[in-house]
Scaffold this active site. Structure first.
Site, PDB file in Angstrom:
ATOM      1  N   PRO A  12       0.476  17.588  -3.117  1.00 28.78           N
ATOM      2  CA  PRO A  12      -0.850  16.839  -2.595  1.00 28.78           C
ATOM      3  C   PRO A  12      -1.559  15.779  -3.543  1.00 28.78           C
ATOM      4  O   PRO A  12      -1.651  16.239  -4.656  1.00 28.78           O
ATOM      5  CB  PRO A  12      -1.755  17.644  -1.825  1.00 28.78           C
ATOM      6  CG  PRO A  12      -1.036  19.098  -2.692  1.00 28.78           C
ATOM      7  CD  PRO A  12       0.202  19.112  -3.120  1.00 28.78           C
ATOM      8  N   ASN A  13      -1.868  14.605  -2.952  1.00 27.78           N
ATOM      9  CA  ASN A  13      -2.527  13.673  -3.725  1.00 27.78           C
ATOM     10  C   ASN A  13      -1.712  12.761  -4.769  1.00 27.78           C
ATOM     11  O   ASN A  13      -2.475  11.902  -5.410  1.00 27.78           O
ATOM     12  CB  ASN A  13      -4.013  14.186  -4.216  1.00 27.78           C
ATOM     13  CG  ASN A  13      -4.833  14.912  -3.250  1.00 27.78           C
ATOM     14  OD1 ASN A  13      -4.871  14.158  -2.146  1.00 27.78           O
ATOM     15  ND2 ASN A  13      -5.200  15.927  -3.123  1.00 27.78           N
ATOM     16  N   ARG A  20      -6.076   7.373  -8.495  1.00 32.01           N
ATOM     17  CA  ARG A  20      -6.723   8.412  -8.437  1.00 32.01           C
ATOM     18  C   ARG A  20      -7.153   9.021  -9.894  1.00 32.01           C
ATOM     19  O   ARG A  20      -6.385   9.113 -10.810  1.00 32.01           O
ATOM     20  CB  ARG A  20      -5.802   9.373  -7.971  1.00 32.01           C
ATOM     21  CG  ARG A  20      -6.411  10.977  -7.960  1.00 32.01           C
ATOM     22  CD  ARG A  20      -5.268  12.080  -7.552  1.00 32.01           C
ATOM     23  NE  ARG A  20      -5.757  13.258  -7.540  1.00 32.01           N
ATOM     24  CZ  ARG A  20      -5.103  14.199  -7.732  1.00 32.01           C
ATOM     25  NH1 ARG A  20      -3.990  14.448  -8.009  1.00 32.01           N
ATOM     26  NH2 ARG A  20      -5.731  15.538  -7.804  1.00 32.01           N
ATOM     27  N   TYR A  25      -5.127  11.113 -15.091  1.00 30.72           N
ATOM     28  CA  TYR A  25      -3.748  11.328 -14.521  1.00 30.72           C
ATOM     29  C   TYR A  25      -3.091   9.870 -15.205  1.00 30.72           C
ATOM     30  O   TYR A  25      -1.934   9.911 -14.848  1.00 30.72           O
ATOM     31  CB  TYR A  25      -3.674  11.193 -13.087  1.00 30.72           C
ATOM     32  CG  TYR A  25      -4.252  12.616 -12.598  1.00 30.72           C
ATOM     33  CD1 TYR A  25      -3.545  13.713 -13.052  1.00 30.72           C
ATOM     34  CD2 TYR A  25      -5.311  12.643 -11.769  1.00 30.72           C
ATOM     35  CE1 TYR A  25      -4.275  15.127 -12.529  1.00 30.72           C
ATOM     36  CE2 TYR A  25      -5.943  13.770 -11.342  1.00 30.72           C
ATOM     37  CZ  TYR A  25      -5.209  15.063 -11.732  1.00 30.72           C
ATOM     38  OH  TYR A  25      -5.970  16.139 -11.364  1.00 30.72           O
ATOM     39  N   ASN A  76       5.969  19.249  -9.513  1.00 33.12           N
ATOM     40  CA  ASN A  76       4.347  19.294  -9.671  1.00 33.12           C
ATOM     41  C   ASN A  76       3.686  19.466  -8.334  1.00 33.12           C
ATOM     42  O   ASN A  76       3.399  18.680  -7.427  1.00 33.12           O
ATOM     43  CB  ASN A  76       3.944  17.929 -10.112  1.00 33.12           C
ATOM     44  CG  ASN A  76       2.409  17.527 -10.347  1.00 33.12           C
ATOM     45  OD1 ASN A  76       1.716  18.536  -9.933  1.00 33.12           O
ATOM     46  ND2 ASN A  76       2.253  16.482 -11.252  1.00 33.12           N
ATOM     47  N   ALA A  79      -2.688  20.610  -6.384  1.00 32.55           N
ATOM     48  CA  ALA A  79      -3.664  21.629  -6.475  1.00 32.55           C
ATOM     49  C   ALA A  79      -2.900  22.957  -5.890  1.00 32.55           C
ATOM     50  O   ALA A  79      -3.585  24.045  -6.111  1.00 32.55           O
ATOM     51  CB  ALA A  79      -4.794  21.492  -5.377  1.00 32.55           C
ATOM     52  N   GLU A 100       7.920  23.617 -13.902  1.00 31.79           N
ATOM     53  CA  GLU A 100       6.595  23.231 -13.414  1.00 31.79           C
ATOM     54  C   GLU A 100       6.141  22.239 -14.097  1.00 31.79           C
ATOM     55  O   GLU A 100       6.235  22.398 -15.517  1.00 31.79           O
ATOM     56  CB  GLU A 100       5.646  24.602 -13.692  1.00 31.79           C
ATOM     57  CG  GLU A 100       4.166  24.070 -13.139  1.00 31.79           C
ATOM     58  CD  GLU A 100       3.296  25.259 -13.685  1.00 31.79           C
ATOM     59  OE1 GLU A 100       3.520  26.391 -14.386  1.00 31.79           O
ATOM     60  OE2 GLU A 100       2.025  25.373 -13.025  1.00 31.79           O
ATOM     61  N   HIS A 102       3.014  19.426 -14.857  1.00 33.51           N
ATOM     62  CA  HIS A 102       1.550  18.684 -14.688  1.00 33.51           C
ATOM     63  C   HIS A 102       1.558  17.431 -15.425  1.00 33.51           C
ATOM     64  O   HIS A 102       1.713  17.622 -16.833  1.00 33.51           O
ATOM     65  CB  HIS A 102       0.735  19.896 -14.871  1.00 33.51           C
ATOM     66  CG  HIS A 102       0.812  20.795 -13.875  1.00 33.51           C
ATOM     67  ND1 HIS A 102       0.292  20.588 -12.594  1.00 33.51           N
ATOM     68  CD2 HIS A 102       1.126  22.071 -14.004  1.00 33.51           C
ATOM     69  CE1 HIS A 102       0.568  21.901 -12.019  1.00 33.51           C
ATOM     70  NE2 HIS A 102       1.073  22.628 -12.922  1.00 33.51           N
ATOM     71  N   ARG A 109      -9.009  22.270 -18.298  1.00 37.37           N
ATOM     72  CA  ARG A 109      -9.929  21.883 -17.265  1.00 37.37           C
ATOM     73  C   ARG A 109     -10.635  22.945 -16.754  1.00 37.37           C
ATOM     74  O   ARG A 109     -11.025  23.765 -17.254  1.00 37.37           O
ATOM     75  CB  ARG A 109      -9.025  20.867 -16.253  1.00 37.37           C
ATOM     76  CG  ARG A 109      -8.295  19.647 -17.065  1.00 37.37           C
ATOM     77  CD  ARG A 109      -7.493  19.110 -16.099  1.00 37.37           C
ATOM     78  NE  ARG A 109      -8.316  18.375 -15.272  1.00 37.37           N
ATOM     79  CZ  ARG A 109      -7.716  17.784 -14.050  1.00 37.37           C
ATOM     80  NH1 ARG A 109      -6.409  17.906 -13.586  1.00 37.37           N
ATOM     81  NH2 ARG A 109      -8.600  17.338 -13.079  1.00 37.37           N
TER      82      ARG A 109
HETATM   83  C1  DQA Z   1      -1.987  18.282 -11.383  1.00 35.04           C
HETATM   84  C2  DQA Z   1      -3.071  19.357 -11.742  1.00 35.04           C
HETATM   85  C3  DQA Z   1      -3.706  20.142 -10.553  1.00 35.04           C
HETATM   86  O1  DQA Z   1      -4.606  20.905 -11.241  1.00 35.04           O
HETATM   87  C4  DQA Z   1      -4.306  18.847  -9.798  1.00 35.04           C
HETATM   88  O2  DQA Z   1      -4.823  19.610  -8.329  1.00 35.04           O
HETATM   89  C5  DQA Z   1      -3.273  17.976  -9.527  1.00 35.04           C
HETATM   90  C6  DQA Z   1      -2.581  17.208 -10.497  1.00 35.04           C
HETATM   91  C7  DQA Z   1      -1.468  17.310 -12.639  1.00 35.04           C
HETATM   92  O3  DQA Z   1      -0.313  16.797 -12.479  1.00 35.04           O
HETATM   93  O4  DQA Z   1      -2.059  17.379 -13.836  1.00 35.04           O
HETATM   94  O5  DQA Z   1      -3.371  17.341  -8.375  1.00 35.04           O
HETATM   95  O6  DQA Z   1      -0.923  18.950 -10.938  1.00 35.04           O
END
Ligand code: DQA
Length: 147
Positions: A12-13, A20, A25, A76, A79, A100, A102, A109
């Protein structure tokens, strides 16, 4: 022999990357990152398929469908990383390599980001390297698949 393939999943997002919180990011769009990952996969002789979803169930479906089709999943989970036991369980049922990924380093964080329910079922995690993580993750998958 058929070419091995990687499924790259974005949670998501991540569709909003570029707009964003660029201070966290970066300024690349998701399309840029997928292009980098695809190019790296091609250099390693692998196919790469990408899917982004804001919906937990859709990500679970994609992980289930990857069984017997893809050799590795790079995910990725956004959240969902921090609380989706459904994604954890789906990944636990995948027999291939799981990475995994990120962009940021969630461990540096807010405290609620320090927990990953995905990490225990991953082959390894790549965090905090920004866009470079997409190249590193594909290289790590290629290396794991060749060993
Ligand atoms: C994320 C880190 C997560 O905590 C966050 O909710 C994201 C992006 C990252 O790529 O740094 O949406 O996965």
């Amino acid at each position: 022999m058929t070419k091995k393939s990687i499924l790259l999943l974005s949670g998501p997002n991540l569709n909003l990357l570029g707009e964003r919180q660029p201070e966290i990011y970066g300024s690349n769009t998701l399309e840029d990152l997928v292009e980098l990952a695809t190019r790296t996969a091609q250099e390693a002789g692998l196919d790469l398929v990408h899917h982004q979803s804001n919906a937990e169930g859709e990500l679970v479906d994609k992980i289930q469908e990857a069984r017997g089709v893809h050799s590795a999943i790079i995910i990725n989970p956004g959240a969902f990383t921090h609380y989706s036991w459904a994604i954890h369980d789906a990944l636990a049922a995948f027999e291939g390599v799981i990475i995994e990924l990120h962009l940021s380093n969630p461990n540096a964080r807010e405290p609620w980001r320090h927990i990953s329910v995905v990490a225990p079922v991953a082959t390894g995690s790549i965090v905090g390297f920004g866009q470079d993580g997409y190249r590193i993750a594909v290289q790590a998958a290629a290396s794991a698949l060749s060993s």
